[in-house]
Design a protein around this motif. Structure first.
Motif, mmCIF file in Angstrom:
data_model
loop_
_atom_site.group_PDB
_atom_site.id
_atom_site.type_symbol
_atom_site.label_atom_id
_atom_site.label_comp_id
_atom_site.label_asym_id
_atom_site.label_seq_id
_atom_site.Cartn_x
_atom_site.Cartn_y
_atom_site.Cartn_z
ATOM 1 N N ALA A 1 29.684 62.590 122.526
ATOM 2 C CA ALA A 1 29.640 62.376 121.070
ATOM 3 C C ALA A 1 31.055 62.110 120.537
ATOM 4 N N LYS A 2 31.625 61.005 120.941
ATOM 5 C CA LYS A 2 33.016 60.713 120.574
ATOM 6 C C LYS A 2 33.190 60.532 119.067
ATOM 7 N N ARG A 3 32.211 59.914 118.424
ATOM 8 C CA ARG A 3 32.342 59.692 116.979
ATOM 9 C C ARG A 3 32.232 61.009 116.207
ATOM 10 N N LEU A 4 31.398 61.914 116.680
ATOM 11 C CA LEU A 4 31.323 63.226 116.055
ATOM 12 C C LEU A 4 32.628 63.986 116.279
ATOM 13 N N GLU A 5 33.184 63.895 117.472
ATOM 14 C CA GLU A 5 34.471 64.527 117.757
ATOM 15 C C GLU A 5 35.535 64.023 116.778
ATOM 16 N N LYS A 6 35.559 62.718 116.563
ATOM 17 C CA LYS A 6 36.542 62.123 115.660
ATOM 18 C C LYS A 6 36.321 62.593 114.228
ATOM 19 N N LEU A 7 35.053 62.637 113.808
ATOM 20 C CA LEU A 7 34.732 63.097 112.460
ATOM 21 C C LEU A 7 35.214 64.521 112.238
ATOM 22 N N LEU A 8 35.068 65.360 113.243
ATOM 23 C CA LEU A 8 35.449 66.765 113.135
ATOM 24 C C LEU A 8 36.921 67.001 113.453
ATOM 25 N N PHE B 1 25.786 64.372 112.133
ATOM 26 C CA PHE B 1 25.502 63.801 113.451
ATOM 27 C C PHE B 1 24.907 62.405 113.311
ATOM 28 N N ALA B 2 23.931 62.249 112.424
ATOM 29 C CA ALA B 2 23.273 60.953 112.249
ATOM 30 C C ALA B 2 24.256 59.889 111.772
ATOM 31 N N ARG B 3 25.180 60.273 110.903
ATOM 32 C CA ARG B 3 26.108 59.299 110.334
ATOM 33 C C ARG B 3 27.299 59.007 111.235
ATOM 34 N N SER B 4 27.427 59.752 112.328
ATOM 35 C CA SER B 4 28.491 59.467 113.292
ATOM 36 C C SER B 4 27.924 58.946 114.613
ATOM 37 N N GLU B 5 26.857 59.597 115.114
ATOM 38 C CA GLU B 5 26.282 59.200 116.406
ATOM 39 C C GLU B 5 25.100 58.242 116.272
ATOM 40 N N GLY B 6 24.517 58.143 115.079
ATOM 41 C CA GLY B 6 23.448 57.170 114.841
ATOM 42 C C GLY B 6 22.051 57.679 115.055
ATOM 43 N N ILE B 7 21.882 58.778 115.773
ATOM 44 C CA ILE B 7 20.553 59.321 116.060
ATOM 45 C C ILE B 7 20.176 60.333 114.981
ATOM 46 N N ILE B 8 18.969 60.179 114.429
ATOM 47 C CA ILE B 8 18.447 61.159 113.478
ATOM 48 C C ILE B 8 17.732 62.246 114.280
ATOM 49 N N PRO B 9 18.266 63.462 114.307
ATOM 50 C CA PRO B 9 17.678 64.493 115.159
ATOM 51 C C PRO B 9 16.395 65.068 114.566
ATOM 52 N N ALA B 10 15.532 65.557 115.428
ATOM 53 C CA ALA B 10 14.413 66.375 114.973
ATOM 54 C C ALA B 10 14.969 67.651 114.355
ATOM 55 N N PRO B 11 14.218 68.319 113.477
ATOM 56 C CA PRO B 11 14.730 69.557 112.879
ATOM 57 C C PRO B 11 15.109 70.627 113.901
ATOM 58 N N GLU B 12 14.408 70.657 115.039
ATOM 59 C CA GLU B 12 14.685 71.688 116.039
ATOM 60 C C GLU B 12 16.124 71.610 116.562
ATOM 61 N N PRO B 13 16.579 70.477 117.107
ATOM 62 C CA PRO B 13 17.950 70.446 117.636
ATOM 63 C C PRO B 13 19.042 70.475 116.579
ATOM 64 N N THR B 14 18.685 70.369 115.286
ATOM 65 C CA THR B 14 19.723 70.523 114.266
ATOM 66 C C THR B 14 20.389 71.892 114.364
ATOM 67 N N GLU C 1 31.517 75.515 116.690
ATOM 68 C CA GLU C 1 32.428 75.718 117.811
ATOM 69 C C GLU C 1 33.520 74.658 117.840
ATOM 70 N N ALA C 2 33.162 73.416 117.531
ATOM 71 C CA ALA C 2 34.152 72.337 117.525
ATOM 72 C C ALA C 2 35.225 72.571 116.466
ATOM 73 N N VAL C 3 34.825 73.108 115.328
ATOM 74 C CA VAL C 3 35.790 73.443 114.272
ATOM 75 C C VAL C 3 36.710 74.568 114.734
#
Length: 488
Positions: free
Chosen positions: A120-127, A408-421, A430-432
């Protein structure tokens, strides 16, 4: 499917090698999807695992057995035969370390496996984090989640035994649609009791099941004695997985040509899901990474177990030492707020008693709780592993989960199901922390499905009407008071 690799020849960038022959990347739709899943593993191909892994074999302290609901004696295989196919009962109680996957099951797995491991490189960059975040994505299956990993073998074994119909329950609809999909491949009838709140909140999950040939009922229903009893007490009952299980089990027990299938909780279900972790171990080895932290959401526990159990095996061997963290909703926190005790798997008390973390078998989550993860208990094997100290658990409220899902959706593009949110929110936490401490941890996250049929929940969040649920201690105390008193 022939073994697939990426060409190392610099003269042929983006070219695939099939049995030594070069092939262009532009292939048929199904084959192209298979190629993509390999490309996401740093251009390294892996094969579908040929065996499922049974963690029980490697535990020095074994979990306690399920008990008969009337005698409170350990359940015998013949006690389970009215509900489950014989091969599944064998897998439920086995101490064997590895179980061969039938070739017919592997042939169906090939429709979507191996699934991609994605950084998730784009999420890493966002954070702005030094952490390296990877997610194992199960949303590429036909049903859009990890659930077909067990639906396919369960239906296969029932078909082999000559069973004509299978019945089940479903909450958010991921499991029901997966079982309907599997039944359509093997020619079995499928009947599903869907938690009433979800039945009306998620009409397209119902339509998925019906498209694959299943009959779907809102639960509680007036079809079963268990359902009618609940409706008499509360005609507007939103339902629960425990109630839906009671209804499905009642039908299976009353019909010789019908068996029951469960989408989580039981040992054989967790066993089938270990294809996730077995693949992921090979994928991470191929890119030279070792996880420092493994995070997954937990409801009944199958997705979490599927990823983490093979890594726990390697941890027990002393090869790796990751922290393994389960994340559950604050609205249904069995691991963090429940008791570790014998309890029924369903509301009516028809199933065997299982030693597990439980909120009480008649606990009903608030109907405004978005998504799945609604089960009152936790898989006995996960509960046991938690008690042994091999993993930890936290709970997160739903607004924080959906906030993470949007990022996540706005960085990685995938809209997750509510469960993995829930896993996403914990990963972001943890990344923060890594950003603040400067640690470059490797975080591996279970991304168990997409949220294309869960957009009503996203609509509530985006409109500001999704709220965190106040946890009612009295409600839990009342439910826990009805847990059977069994001396373990």
């Amino acid at each position: 499917m022939p073994f697939l690799t990426i060409s190392g020849d610099k003269q042929w960038p983006g070219c695939l090698m099939l049995n030594g022959k070069q092939m262009h990347e532009r292939l048929s739709n199904g084959f192209r999807g298979r190629a993509r899943s390999v490309i996401n593993v740093n251009s390294t191909a892996i094969e579908i695992p040929r065996q499922w892994y049974n963690l029980v074999a490697d535990l020095a302290i074994k979990p306690l057995p399920p008990l008969h609901p009337k005698t409170f004696e350990p359940v015998k295989p013949e006690d389970l035969s009215p509900l489950f196919a014989y091969e599944l009962i064998k897998q439920e109680v086995t101490d064997e370390r590895f179980i061969d996957i039938p070739e017919e099951v592997i042939d169906v797995y090939r429709l979507w496996r191996p699934t991609p491991l994605i950084r998730a490189k784009r999420l890493e960059k966002l954070l702005d984090t030094p952490a390296r975040i990877y997610y194992k994505y199960e949303g590429v299956s036909p049903a859009g989640s990890h659930k077909p990993n067990t639906a396919v073998p369960q239906v296969y074994y029932n078909a082999q035994q000559g069973v004509k119909n299978v019945v089940t329950e479903t909450g958010a609809g991921q499991w029901g649609s997966s079982l309907a999909f599997a039944c359509s491949l093997f020619g079995l009838g499928c009947e599903v009791w869907q938690v009433r709140a979800s039945y009306y909140q998620k009409p397209y999950r119902k339509l998925m099941m019906q498209t694959w040939g299943a009959k779907v009922h809102p639960s509680p229903s007036d079809i079963t004695q268990a359902g009618r009893k609940i409706l008499q007490m509360d005609p507007s009952s939103p339902g629960s997985l425990g109630i839906a299980i009671s209804e499905a089990v009642e039908i299976a027990a009353a019909n010789d040509d019908t068996k029951y299938c469960l989408g989580s909780v039981l040992n054989h279900v967790l066993l089938h899901q270990t294809v996730i972790g077995e693949e992921c171990i090979r994928q991470m080895e191929a890119i030279g990474e070792t996880p420092d932290l493994i995070i997954g959401c937990t409801g009944g526990g199958s997705n979490f177990a599927g990823l983490s159990f093979p890594f726990i095996r390697e941890k027990l061997k002393g090869k790796i030492n990751p922290v393994i963290r389960a994340v559950e909703p604050a609205a249904c926190p069995s691991l963090t707020k429940g008791v570790y005790a014998y309890d029924f798997g369903d509301t009516a008390g028809m199933t065997p008693l299982m030693k597990m973390h439980t909120l009480g078998h008649d606990f009903i989550p608030d109907p405004i709780h978005a998504g799945g993860l609604r089960y009152h208990g936790m898989a006995p094997l996960i509960s046991h592993v938690h008690e042994l100290g091999f993993m930890e658990a936290i709970s997160i409220p739903q607004t924080e989960c959906f906030q993470g899902a949007i990022r996540f959706a706005r960085s990685e593009g995938i809209i997750p199901a509510p469960e993995p949110t829930h896993a996403i929110a914990a990963t972001i936490q943890e990344a923060v922390r890594c950003r603040e401490s400067g640690e470059s941890k490797v975080i591996l996250m279970a991304m168990c499905g997409h949220g294309h049929f869960d957009l009503a929940s996203y609509e509530k969040y985006l409109q500001g009407s999704l709220v965190d649920l106040s946890f009612e201690e009295e409600k839990i105390k009342e439910s826990l008071a009805k847990v059977p008193q069994v001396q373990a």
